[in-house]
Each structure stands twice: as C-alpha cells, then as structure tokens.
Design a protein around this motif. Structure first.
Motif, PDB file in Angstrom:
ATOM      1  N   ASP A 286      -4.564  -9.067   1.476  1.00 57.01           N
ATOM      2  CA  ASP A 286      -3.209  -8.573   1.686  1.00 57.01           C
ATOM      3  C   ASP A 286      -2.319  -9.612   2.355  1.00 57.01           C
ATOM      4  N   ASP A 287      -2.123 -10.740   1.671  1.00 59.34           N
ATOM      5  CA  ASP A 287      -1.237 -11.800   2.140  1.00 59.34           C
ATOM      6  C   ASP A 287      -0.300 -12.198   1.006  1.00 59.34           C
ATOM      7  N   ILE A 288       0.771 -12.909   1.348  1.00 59.86           N
ATOM      8  CA  ILE A 288       1.521 -13.661   0.349  1.00 59.86           C
ATOM      9  C   ILE A 288       0.862 -15.044   0.296  1.00 59.86           C
TER      10      ILE A 288
ATOM     11  N   ILE B  83      -3.254   1.299   4.458  1.00 63.63           N
ATOM     12  CA  ILE B  83      -3.484   1.742   3.076  1.00 63.63           C
ATOM     13  C   ILE B  83      -4.428   0.786   2.359  1.00 63.63           C
ATOM     14  N   ALA B  84      -4.227  -0.523   2.534  1.00 63.17           N
ATOM     15  CA  ALA B  84      -5.087  -1.504   1.875  1.00 63.17           C
ATOM     16  C   ALA B  84      -6.544  -1.347   2.285  1.00 63.17           C
ATOM     17  N   ALA B  85      -6.758  -0.906   3.527  1.00 66.30           N
ATOM     18  CA  ALA B  85      -8.126  -0.741   4.023  1.00 66.30           C
ATOM     19  C   ALA B  85      -8.738   0.605   3.636  1.00 66.30           C
TER      20      ALA B  85
ATOM     21  N   ILE C 222       0.033   3.284  -2.538  1.00 68.33           N
ATOM     22  CA  ILE C 222      -1.376   3.698  -2.651  1.00 68.33           C
ATOM     23  C   ILE C 222      -1.862   3.522  -4.091  1.00 68.33           C
ATOM     24  N   ASN C 223      -1.081   4.022  -5.038  1.00 70.94           N
ATOM     25  CA  ASN C 223      -1.487   3.917  -6.440  1.00 70.94           C
ATOM     26  C   ASN C 223      -1.525   2.465  -6.903  1.00 70.94           C
TER      27      ASN C 223
END
Length: 298
Positions: free
Chosen positions: A31-33, A182-184, A222-223
């Motif tokens: 979850d990075d740019i 959410i990513a986790a 989320i989706n």
C-alpha cells in the motif's frame, strides 16, 4: 541484486534504494505509491493484468496496491525504486487528478520527452539521506521528493489544481489510516462501524471524510482491494475461482463476478486465461524487499 536498501521497519516509512532488478516469480502488492526509474533499458511490467513498458530514464509512478510483476528487463540494467507511504503522499495534497489516476490503477509517467537527467542522482541522494540518522537530511529529502512528484503530476495533468480538501493534516491521516486498515482486513467482513472504530471516528463522518480525501467510497475501496487481490491470485495460483471469491472477502459469487467484471472488463475465468502463466519467470536474485514488506499478502 539489490544495493543500498533503505531499512524500513514499518509501513509508514519512506524507502528508497537502487540495484539491478530480476524478474519476479509472482505478482505482489503493497500500500504505497511506488516510483521506478530504469537507467539502462526498458522495464516491462504487468500491472493489474495490463502490460506496461517503461523506457530508460523515465520516472514512473503507480499505486502498488494493484498487483504488479516485472516480467522483462535486460541483464545488468540498473534501476532505482522509491516507496512513498499513502499517508505521506496524500499529505502533499497534490492535484486531485493525479491522486485519482493513481488510485484507479493508472500509471503517471514522464514519457520519453519529459525525462530529466537528474532523476537518477536524486534517487541516489534520497537513498543516502534516508540511510542516515540526520533528521534535517530526512526533511530535505522529503521536500525534494514532494517537489519532484508535484512536477511529475503537473506535467501529466497541466492546469490541474491542488487538492482543495480535506482541510488539514488530521483528515489526511484519518483517511490513510482507514485505507491501511482496509488493506489489512479486506478479506474479512467489514462494516463502516468497524473501519471507523480503527481511527476512531463516528461512522457517518468517517465515510464522508474518506470519500472527501480519496475520492472513493469505503465500499468502493474495499471492493477495489478485493478485486486487486483476486487478480493476483488468478495470475499466480491455480486455486478455483469459487475459492478465490471467498478468500478475498466477497460474500457471494454474484457479487464477486459483478465487481470483478466491472473493474477488469472480463470475467475471472477469462482474465485467468488471458494472463495466467503468460509471462516468463525467473528466480529473484538476493533478498526481495517487495516480498519482505508485502503487508497485504496472506
């Protein structure tokens, strides 16, 4: 082989390094740019199932939560990487057009005409600065990164205005923390109440703030995470589609098929046929920091 890897003990840290890349055995996400700069030859990636070629000397940014895999690079090519945590990137309040492009899976790139000879030196200097304990050098590197990223986005979206909202650093921090939560946890049942409690904020305010900062609803994000993980599993495993649907958090097959097809313009089965096993693999030389800090993979 990677050289001069900036240590990163938690996902909130910047990371910058250089080295000679090797082909990836599997798609991965974090979850990075992410910013890439190849010095010697083209890089060919699959990003979210799309084949992208980046020219030498071209600075490229993409949202690394989208599954991506390096599938071709000439031997001996030298390359620089920069990871900017989502919280940091959003805090720069760059033009919203650039933020939305990245978060919806597009790459932002200089193009062959917009390449700058100093980018390789910048990446090396940032790596050296971040490897020290000098707080002032860290601040200087961060300011230089922001300036270079703003120039990149301005070049790609001329005339786009700086993000007017949200109205402060705390809003950005709250939205980024919810995105990271959410990513986790996207594989699990998620409600607005549960996500808001991770900040903590009132659910209605949390939903409004998230949409304001990221330009996407909580459910949309989320989706998006679930579809991205399904892409990775379809490309890199032979698990049945029905099993993947459940593994990534969709509550029903119909919901999975609807969201996946809308995002990818293909059914899960068609997507797998088009991309699974289509690229050559090679072992990764040395430690792969992308695997080490791949926080979203099971």
């Amino acid at each position: 082989m990677l050289e001069s890897l900036t240590p990163r003990t938690d996902p909130s840290m910047l990371a910058c390094w250089h080295g000679t890349p090797a082909l990836m055995e599997r798609a991965h996400r974090h979850d990075d740019i992410e910013f890439n700069l190849a010095m010697d030859s083209d890089l060919v990636y699959i990003v979210g199932g799309r084949r992208l070629t980046f020219a030498p000397g071209e600075l490229v940014a993409f949202w690394a939560a989208i599954p991506h895999k390096l599938i071709h690079v000439a031997p001996g090519t030298h390359m620089g990487w920069l990871y900017v945590p989502l919280t940091t990137f959003l805090g720069w309040r760059v033009p919203a057009a650039g933020v939305m492009a990245l978060l919806h899976g597009q790459s932002v790139r200089t193009g062959r005409a917009g390449r700058q000879k100093g980018d390789a030196d910048l990446l090396r200097r940032w790596q050296a600065d971040l490897s020290t304990d000098d707080a002032e050098l860290h601040r200087i590197a961060l300011l230089e990164m922001e300036a270079r990223v703003r120039r990149l986005i301005h070049q790609s979206f001329p005339g786009a205005r700086e993000t007017d909202e949200p109205g402060g650093h705390r809003s950005v921090e709250h939205a980024a923390r919810m995105a990271q939560f959410i990513a986790a946890h996207f594989r699990e049942p998620l409600t607005a109440e549960r996500i808001a409690a991770s900040v903590p904020l009132h659910p209605h305010y949390a939903m409004s703030l998230f949409k304001e900062v990221l330009g996407i609803t909580l459910n949309g994000y989320i989706n998006q995470c679930r579809v991205a993980e399904a892409q990775r599993l379809l490309i890199t495993t032979d698990r049945p589609v029905t099993e993947i649907s459940s593994a990534v958090g969709f509550g029903s097959q119909s919901s999975f098929y609807a969201h996946f097809t809308e995002a990818c313009d293909a059914s899960p089965g068609s997507y797998r046929k088009a991309h699974h096993g289509s690229a050559p693999f090679a072992s990764v030389a040395g430690d792969d920091p992308l695997t080490v800090i791949d926080r979203a993979s099971p």
